[in-house]
Design an enzyme around this catalytic site. Structure first.
Site, mmCIF file in Angstrom:
data_model
loop_
_atom_site.group_PDB
_atom_site.id
_atom_site.type_symbol
_atom_site.label_atom_id
_atom_site.label_comp_id
_atom_site.label_asym_id
_atom_site.label_seq_id
_atom_site.Cartn_x
_atom_site.Cartn_y
_atom_site.Cartn_z
ATOM 1 N N THR A 1 1.162 -1.152 0.179
ATOM 2 C CA THR A 1 -0.294 -0.205 -0.198
ATOM 3 C C THR A 1 0.910 1.264 -0.360
ATOM 4 O OG1 THR A 1 -1.430 -0.968 1.502
ATOM 5 C CG2 THR A 1 -1.740 0.960 1.287
ATOM 6 N N ARG B 1 -12.195 -8.572 -3.850
ATOM 7 C CA ARG B 1 -11.932 -8.613 -2.812
ATOM 8 C C ARG B 1 -11.342 -7.065 -2.145
ATOM 9 N NH1 ARG B 1 -7.363 -6.524 -0.036
ATOM 10 N NH2 ARG B 1 -7.407 -7.268 2.592
ATOM 11 N N ASP C 1 -9.320 -2.510 3.739
ATOM 12 C CA ASP C 1 -9.032 -1.264 4.342
ATOM 13 C C ASP C 1 -8.613 -0.058 3.351
ATOM 14 O OD1 ASP C 1 -6.557 -1.920 4.381
ATOM 15 O OD2 ASP C 1 -6.509 -0.508 5.924
ATOM 16 N N GLY D 1 -1.786 -2.806 5.504
ATOM 17 C CA GLY D 1 -1.628 -4.034 7.123
ATOM 18 C C GLY D 1 -2.532 -5.011 6.291
ATOM 19 N N GLY E 1 -5.895 -5.538 5.942
ATOM 20 C CA GLY E 1 -6.978 -4.737 5.461
ATOM 21 C C GLY E 1 -8.035 -5.617 6.343
#
Lengths: 313, 313
Positions: free
Chosen positions: A180, A208, A211, A232, A234
């Site tokens: 990310t 999918r 976050d 991280g 998510g």
């Protein structure tokens, strides 16, 4: 008027070990982080807005194949690049988010366009891409997003039927990296902003959503409290509503930014088994860059302090 | 062990005026709300789990063409039904969500299946539908979702190029209704659960995601604090992270459920211009059903109190 400005960025967290990194590669990551950070720092020092700084920095990280966002996005199981991003402005609490987009060169710019030029906050899939076309957001062909290294990852992951969270070799599939990129900033007018962008997980389930595009989970900004961008696993970050939790701990419980971030990353998430990290900045220009993994690509700089670049713990 | 149980449900909020409602229609809505509520109440009185109660109730509301969810879902601009839903369990903080699904008879059951049978929290579009097929979740043909009344709404909305939030006539397009269904429950073991399902907005932008499938915005449950399901202008509910905000005000600021809900619905959202409402229950079985619109279809019942059904203010 505040005159202090501050900016922090991340390029993902996970099992990033010095023993597995060559000096050349380390220098490449550190250089890319520094270049991106300075783009944002310059905007802020020139009295630009926090929202412009975080967008510019994330665009630059999206254009770098090193990071899992934009050009460097990983492939889903079907061999597609599905990208997610979100952005939020702390003054107005306006926000924009997109998920499952393809062929969009800079997903963060599409998220900002959703925020500023639509009546919606969150657009996904074909509808988001149609909106990008209508608004004249630059698109790129599949070739642009084809990075050989990423494609090889998919083939290996498919053979082993494993989901890889970022550019980990299958041999080290237990070595997780959460790919990310993100940025948070405070401008000279006291405005906070946050932006996050991701290319998802290699070999992931089509459709999918993690976050990164979720306001409150992966991204949040409020001039009263803080700006936060997460990276991280998510699913845990969504269940713990991480970014807004930091803000609530400051606003309702009176914690400092450092206390709030430490509690959420090292206690709450750690107890749930949620691996990852986050970057955050508050209205006083305090910067936090925390993670409960082996490493997180990160850099931060306030107008009155030196540049900090980090990869390992 | 708690022995008190409680359940509350909603069928959407908005400009619902007694002057525009026939007695027959009023009785139809009240009857549907009562029937659904009693399905959940029976499960709880029989010592069933909160998560089973909220799923069963939302399934029943999805099967009722009166409400904008499941069978009664409105049409997007392209003439499709795109449905969103989410569910959360307060004990484990496990959650499941889906958005932009089609042909799935009961979106809430798909959300629960994502929670229990996938490693993900949130699946969207074709990927979510593929997962439904793989898991044997019942599908229905387009005919099942074709409700003439909803289709006529779309034609009118298209002619007038207006987005309609629920089953408002174009003449009354400023009379907004936010079509969502939801349930919150407390079971005899002290578990809280929340579930929300929606068919979106008539003539909406393809791919628009509202607050209903967003954990923390439209749905949240935590045994320590509360279970919340929202209905309203989703963009505001996402920016204000409404459901998790209620939980944080209780956990970090020590407010009661009533104080937290009142503050968020009548102050925070009202000041932003965010119209809508929510239902909530806490570990003591207190029920709140609040809205800042003209009305909200709602019903609530604790094991030690009478059934309450409401439509108007």
């Amino acid at each position: 008027m505040t005159t202090k400005t501050a900016i922090a960025i991340h390029g993902g967290a996970g099992t990033i070990l010095r023993s597995q990194m060559s000096e050349a590669k380390e220098a490449q990551y550190a250089g890319a982080l520094k270049d991106a950070l300075l783009v944002g720092d310059k905007i802020l020092l020139d009295k630009g807005l926090a929202i412009d700084a975080v967008e510019a920095v994330v665009r630059q990280l999206e254009d770098t194949p090193l990071f899992n966002a934009g050009k460097g996005s990983v492939f889903t199981h079907e061999g597609r690049n599905e990208m997610d991003a979100s952005i939020m402005e702390g003054k107005s609490l306006m926000a924009g988010a997109i998920s499952g987009v393809y062929n969009v060169k800079n997903p963060i710019t599409l998220a900002r366009t959703v925020m500023e030029n639509s009546e919606h906050v969150f657009l996904s899939g074909g509808g988001a891409v149609d909106f990008a076309k209508k608004m004249g957001i630059p698109l790129e062909s599949d070739d642009y997003f084809f990075v050989q290294y990423r494609y090889d990852q998919l083939q290996k992951a498919r053979e082993n039927d494993v989901i890889i969270l970022d550019h980990t070799s299958v041999k080290n599939a237990d070595n997780k990296k959460f790919g990310t990129v993100g940025a948070v900033a405070l401008d000279a007018y006291g405005n906070l902003a946050a932006a996050t962008s991701t290319g998802g997980m290699t070999n992931k389930q089509h459709g999918r959503i993690g976050d990164s595009p979720i306001i409150g989970a992966g991204t949040y900004a409020n001039n009263k409290t803080c700006a936060v961008s997460c990276t991280g696993h998510g699913e845990y970050f969504m269940r713990a509503v991480v970014a807004y939790d930091i803000s609530c701990l400051i606003e309702y419980k009176g914690l400092t930014l450092k206390e709030a971030c430490t509690f959420v990353v090292h206690k709450k998430l750690a107890e749930m088994g949620g691996e990852g990290g986050l970057i955050a900045v508050d209205p006083n220009g305090n910067i936090e860059m925390l993670f409960n993994t082996e490493g997180m690509y990160r850099a931060g700089k306030a107008s009155d302090s030196e540049l900090i670049i980090g990869i390992y713990k």
